[in-house]
Scaffold this motif. Structure first.
Motif, PDB file in Angstrom:
ATOM      1  N   CYS A   1       6.707  12.131  -3.376  1.00  0.00           N
ATOM      2  CA  CYS A   1       6.413  11.206  -4.469  1.00  0.00           C
ATOM      3  C   CYS A   1       5.778   9.927  -3.955  1.00  0.00           C
ATOM      4  O   CYS A   1       6.291   9.331  -3.016  1.00  0.00           O
ATOM      5  CB  CYS A   1       7.710  10.813  -5.171  1.00  0.00           C
ATOM      6  SG  CYS A   1       8.173  11.912  -6.472  1.00  0.00           S
ATOM      7  N   ALA A   2       4.712   9.503  -4.607  1.00  0.00           N
ATOM      8  CA  ALA A   2       4.109   8.225  -4.225  1.00  0.00           C
ATOM      9  C   ALA A   2       4.936   7.115  -4.852  1.00  0.00           C
ATOM     10  O   ALA A   2       5.393   7.242  -5.985  1.00  0.00           O
ATOM     11  CB  ALA A   2       2.683   8.185  -4.725  1.00  0.00           C
TER      12      ALA A   2
ATOM     13  N   PRO B   1       5.447   3.876  -6.832  1.00  0.00           N
ATOM     14  CA  PRO B   1       4.599   3.072  -7.721  1.00  0.00           C
ATOM     15  C   PRO B   1       4.458   1.634  -7.202  1.00  0.00           C
ATOM     16  O   PRO B   1       5.342   1.142  -6.498  1.00  0.00           O
ATOM     17  CB  PRO B   1       5.370   3.086  -9.040  1.00  0.00           C
ATOM     18  CG  PRO B   1       6.428   4.108  -8.909  1.00  0.00           C
ATOM     19  CD  PRO B   1       6.664   4.350  -7.469  1.00  0.00           C
TER      20      PRO B   1
ATOM     21  N   LEU C   1       4.719  -1.187  -8.660  1.00  0.00           N
ATOM     22  CA  LEU C   1       5.815  -2.059  -9.124  1.00  0.00           C
ATOM     23  C   LEU C   1       6.972  -2.091  -8.114  1.00  0.00           C
ATOM     24  O   LEU C   1       7.577  -3.131  -7.861  1.00  0.00           O
ATOM     25  CB  LEU C   1       6.312  -1.517 -10.474  1.00  0.00           C
ATOM     26  CG  LEU C   1       7.641  -2.042 -11.005  1.00  0.00           C
ATOM     27  CD1 LEU C   1       7.400  -3.327 -11.787  1.00  0.00           C
ATOM     28  CD2 LEU C   1       8.330  -1.012 -11.900  1.00  0.00           C
ATOM     29  N   ILE C   2       7.254  -0.931  -7.526  1.00  0.00           N
ATOM     30  CA  ILE C   2       8.363  -0.822  -6.576  1.00  0.00           C
ATOM     31  C   ILE C   2       7.908  -1.303  -5.197  1.00  0.00           C
ATOM     32  O   ILE C   2       8.594  -2.101  -4.542  1.00  0.00           O
ATOM     33  CB  ILE C   2       8.851   0.643  -6.458  1.00  0.00           C
ATOM     34  CG1 ILE C   2       9.199   1.224  -7.833  1.00  0.00           C
ATOM     35  CG2 ILE C   2      10.009   0.782  -5.477  1.00  0.00           C
ATOM     36  CD1 ILE C   2      10.440   0.686  -8.492  1.00  0.00           C
TER      37      ILE C   2
ATOM     38  N   LYS D   1       7.901  -5.056  -4.531  1.00  0.00           N
ATOM     39  CA  LYS D   1       9.137  -5.856  -4.622  1.00  0.00           C
ATOM     40  C   LYS D   1       9.412  -6.582  -3.309  1.00  0.00           C
ATOM     41  O   LYS D   1       9.306  -5.997  -2.236  1.00  0.00           O
ATOM     42  CB  LYS D   1      10.334  -4.957  -4.955  1.00  0.00           C
ATOM     43  CG  LYS D   1      10.384  -4.575  -6.411  1.00  0.00           C
ATOM     44  CD  LYS D   1      11.697  -3.891  -6.730  1.00  0.00           C
ATOM     45  CE  LYS D   1      11.665  -3.446  -8.188  1.00  0.00           C
ATOM     46  NZ  LYS D   1      12.919  -2.863  -8.629  1.00  0.00           N
TER      47      LYS D   1
ATOM     48  N   GLU E   1      18.789  -7.402  -6.772  1.00  0.00           N
ATOM     49  CA  GLU E   1      19.024  -6.212  -7.604  1.00  0.00           C
ATOM     50  C   GLU E   1      20.091  -5.293  -7.025  1.00  0.00           C
ATOM     51  O   GLU E   1      20.868  -4.687  -7.756  1.00  0.00           O
ATOM     52  CB  GLU E   1      17.729  -5.411  -7.749  1.00  0.00           C
ATOM     53  CG  GLU E   1      16.724  -6.067  -8.676  1.00  0.00           C
ATOM     54  CD  GLU E   1      15.416  -5.278  -8.760  1.00  0.00           C
ATOM     55  OE1 GLU E   1      14.559  -5.703  -9.530  1.00  0.00           O
ATOM     56  OE2 GLU E   1      15.253  -4.266  -8.049  1.00  0.00           O
ATOM     57  N   ASN E   2      20.101  -5.163  -5.697  1.00  0.00           N
ATOM     58  CA  ASN E   2      20.968  -4.144  -5.086  1.00  0.00           C
ATOM     59  C   ASN E   2      22.305  -4.640  -4.579  1.00  0.00           C
ATOM     60  O   ASN E   2      23.288  -3.909  -4.626  1.00  0.00           O
ATOM     61  CB  ASN E   2      20.236  -3.459  -3.932  1.00  0.00           C
ATOM     62  CG  ASN E   2      19.197  -2.500  -4.444  1.00  0.00           C
ATOM     63  OD1 ASN E   2      19.537  -1.435  -4.943  1.00  0.00           O
ATOM     64  ND2 ASN E   2      17.944  -2.895  -4.371  1.00  0.00           N
TER      65      ASN E   2
ATOM     66  N   LEU F   1      21.131   3.198   0.444  1.00  0.00           N
ATOM     67  CA  LEU F   1      19.905   2.455   0.110  1.00  0.00           C
ATOM     68  C   LEU F   1      18.729   3.154   0.774  1.00  0.00           C
ATOM     69  O   LEU F   1      18.896   3.870   1.767  1.00  0.00           O
ATOM     70  CB  LEU F   1      19.994   1.021   0.646  1.00  0.00           C
ATOM     71  CG  LEU F   1      21.153   0.170   0.140  1.00  0.00           C
ATOM     72  CD1 LEU F   1      21.191  -1.156   0.883  1.00  0.00           C
ATOM     73  CD2 LEU F   1      21.025  -0.066  -1.359  1.00  0.00           C
ATOM     74  N   THR F   2      17.528   2.928   0.260  1.00  0.00           N
ATOM     75  CA  THR F   2      16.376   3.507   0.934  1.00  0.00           C
ATOM     76  C   THR F   2      16.087   2.659   2.183  1.00  0.00           C
ATOM     77  O   THR F   2      16.491   1.493   2.266  1.00  0.00           O
ATOM     78  CB  THR F   2      15.121   3.531   0.034  1.00  0.00           C
ATOM     79  OG1 THR F   2      14.696   2.183  -0.170  1.00  0.00           O
ATOM     80  CG2 THR F   2      15.397   4.189  -1.306  1.00  0.00           C
ATOM     81  N   GLU F   3      15.388   3.259   3.117  1.00  0.00           N
ATOM     82  CA  GLU F   3      15.073   2.570   4.371  1.00  0.00           C
ATOM     83  C   GLU F   3      14.261   1.297   4.088  1.00  0.00           C
ATOM     84  O   GLU F   3      14.511   0.238   4.664  1.00  0.00           O
ATOM     85  CB  GLU F   3      14.266   3.528   5.251  1.00  0.00           C
ATOM     86  CG  GLU F   3      13.792   2.922   6.547  1.00  0.00           C
ATOM     87  CD  GLU F   3      14.698   3.271   7.709  1.00  0.00           C
ATOM     88  OE1 GLU F   3      15.838   3.714   7.477  1.00  0.00           O
ATOM     89  OE2 GLU F   3      14.254   3.085   8.849  1.00  0.00           O
ATOM     90  N   THR F   4      13.309   1.407   3.151  1.00  0.00           N
ATOM     91  CA  THR F   4      12.462   0.257   2.819  1.00  0.00           C
ATOM     92  C   THR F   4      13.308  -0.870   2.242  1.00  0.00           C
ATOM     93  O   THR F   4      13.134  -2.040   2.606  1.00  0.00           O
ATOM     94  CB  THR F   4      11.394   0.673   1.777  1.00  0.00           C
ATOM     95  OG1 THR F   4      10.903   1.943   2.148  1.00  0.00           O
ATOM     96  CG2 THR F   4      10.296  -0.324   1.656  1.00  0.00           C
ATOM     97  N   GLU F   5      14.223  -0.525   1.343  1.00  0.00           N
ATOM     98  CA  GLU F   5      15.095  -1.554   0.750  1.00  0.00           C
ATOM     99  C   GLU F   5      15.875  -2.274   1.842  1.00  0.00           C
ATOM    100  O   GLU F   5      15.931  -3.507   1.876  1.00  0.00           O
ATOM    101  CB  GLU F   5      16.094  -0.902  -0.226  1.00  0.00           C
ATOM    102  CG  GLU F   5      15.507  -0.538  -1.563  1.00  0.00           C
ATOM    103  CD  GLU F   5      16.475   0.273  -2.438  1.00  0.00           C
ATOM    104  OE1 GLU F   5      16.240   0.329  -3.635  1.00  0.00           O
ATOM    105  OE2 GLU F   5      17.433   0.871  -1.908  1.00  0.00           O
TER     106      GLU F   5
END
Lengths: 86, 383
Positions: A21-22, A24, A26-27, A30, A38-39, A70-74
């Motif tokens: 999945c690419a 988006p 918006l994400i 961030k 948010e998290n 959490l995702t690695e990017t987050e």
């Protein structure tokens, strides 16, 4: 044993879907500060960036990535934000 | 077994490949320092309770140190000890001790003892500075006979999370010793009950379980989770019970929302656990009791927290109103069965982000028994 195999394959398929999945814009756009807001208040109060020093934020970040999945990017963005603002 | 190992290895390599493809992460990793980093954290708590018709009592009180080591960018160790004075005894336990290795950015492997990723209470709410109430909800207590669903596992887990368009998904799958079934004729009070502290597995079958969490909104404010665990629970070699299995499922919900019109944060958490143990032909029981029953249990809780965190007044912004309803239904015909309900109204004062004074009024009802109502106070402190 069959159950384990099915489970592993399921996990792999899931991984591939996510990977395929690419993200988006918006994400992807961030900031660390936004992701922190948010998290980090989903399970407990948010600690301020001055609560820990740079090294400890790295430890906490890894701990929370595992605990909250959490995702690695987050994780990377939040830790960078916390480290840069203390 | 050989075939299985091959599947695992192939998939792990494939996963690792995925991580490497995003070259940026790989470079970042080599730049980071790989020195050991240790953080001692954890929490403590002190309590007081006065339930109707019972003696007032100071306690329970506890100290749970947490040790976190980041050995390298891929290797992480976490451990929590539990030292608690409750019900007239001092309990000492290893809550968890898990070694984690990052296989790729989407997957970590963990081994050792870990909190069951079964719903959200164990992993996410149990520390005294996170739990908005002085005690766990019904069905989530550590005490023998009051657990509906697993609390901790000894085994291996795989976990991670990723972006799914604007939504997010996270996943945990594990294999562990799983629970064991009490069938000992010298323990007729507990026969048919599941024990979750299966330190030395009572059979060769391993429990398989996991949880999938889905966060549909881009601001991560909602998470819905589904968990499951299946295992054989009878003692190996015991012809009466060796084929008995247990299936457990949980549903959970987390929701956080800023209510602008009352300048407050609303926090909702809920979890439903159900547990089915295959029906045994008969259990050793005390004379006069039913020898078998539909061995099904369930428990749930829903909790709300409302904190006016955005008002200007320093006192009121640290206050929080909390409410929790929880229920536990254990098989009626079992010696340890019953139908329990509990409502708790709480007023919390946050002294800092992880230090809280809690005042609860709790009402307990049990079918066929007197109500048990009273006040519970706790000071929880994270460090």
């Amino acid at each position: 044993m069959k159950k384990i195999k099915t489970l592993i394959i399921l996990l792999f398929v899931l991984g591939s879907v996510i990977f395929g999945c690419a993200t988006p814009k918006l994400i992807a756009d961030k900031s660390g500060a936004q992701l922190w807001g948010e998290n980090c208040q989903r399970c407990h109060n948010v600690p301020s960036p001055t609560t820990f020093g740079k090294e400890n934020w790295e430890v906490v970040g890894t701990h929370m990535k595992i605990r909250a999945n959490l995702t690695e990017t987050e994780k990377d963005k939040v830790v960078e934000f916390l480290q840069s603002s203390n | 077994m050989k075939k299985l190992s091959f599947t695992i290895l192939t998939l792990l390599f494939a996963f690792n490949g995925m991580g490497q493809n995003t070259g940026q992460t790989a470079t970042q990793e080599t730049q980071k320092s790989s020195d050991t980093k240790l953080l001692v954290s954890g929490f403590g708590f002190a309590g007081y309770s006065k339930m109707d018709k019972e003696n007032s009592n100071f306690g329970p009180t506890g100290f749970n140190p947490i040790f976190l080591w980041k050995k390298s960018d891929k290797l992480f160790f976490e451990s929590e000890l539990m030292i608690e004075i409750t019900d007239g005894t001092t309990k000492f336990d290893l809550e968890y001790a898990t070694l984690h290795y990052k296989l790729c950015k989407y997957l970590e492997i963990g081994a050792g003892k870990f909190l069951s990723p079964f719903g959200i209470f164990n992993e996410r709410i149990h520390p005294s500075w996170i739990n908005k109430f002085t005690d766990p909800p019904l069905g989530f207590n550590h005490d023998i006979g009051t657990m509906v669903g697993p609390m901790a596992e000894i085994g291996v887990e795989f976990r991670g999370g990723g972006q799914l368009g604007k939504s997010k998904i996270n996943y945990v799958a594990y294999i562990s010793n799983g629970p064991n079934l009490v069938t000992d004729p010298s323990n007729t009070m507990m026969t048919g009950m599941l024990m979750f502290e299966n330190i030395n597995d009572n059979n060769d079958n391993k429990a398989i379980g996991g949880r999938i969490g889905f966060l549909p909104l881009s601001n991560s404010s909602v998470e819905i989770g589904v968990s499951g665990q299946v295992a054989k629970v009878g003692d190996k070699g015991n012809v009466l019970y060796q084929n008995i299995g247990a299936q457990m499922y949980a549903l959970d919900l987390s929701y956080c929302h800023k209510l602008n019109f009352i300048k407050s944060n609303l926090d909702v958490k809920a979890q439903y656990n159900m547990m089915n143990v295959d029906k045994a032909e008969s259990y050793p029981v005390m004379s006069g009791m039913d020898t078998t029953w539909d061995n099904k249990s369930q428990s749930y809780y829903i909790q709300l927290g409302l904190r006016p965190a955005f008002v200007n007044n320093n006192f009121f912004k640290n206050l929080e109103l909390a409410f929790r309803y929880s229920s536990m239904t254990l098989p009626e015909k079992a010696m340890w069965g019953g139908d329990f309900k509990q409502s708790t109204v709480g007023l919390n004062y946050w002294l800092s982000w992880h230090s809280v004074l809690k005042l609860d009024y709790q009402m307990n009802t049990q079918k066929g028994a007197d109500n048990r109502n009273g006040i519970q106070i706790q000071w929880g402190l994270g460090f």
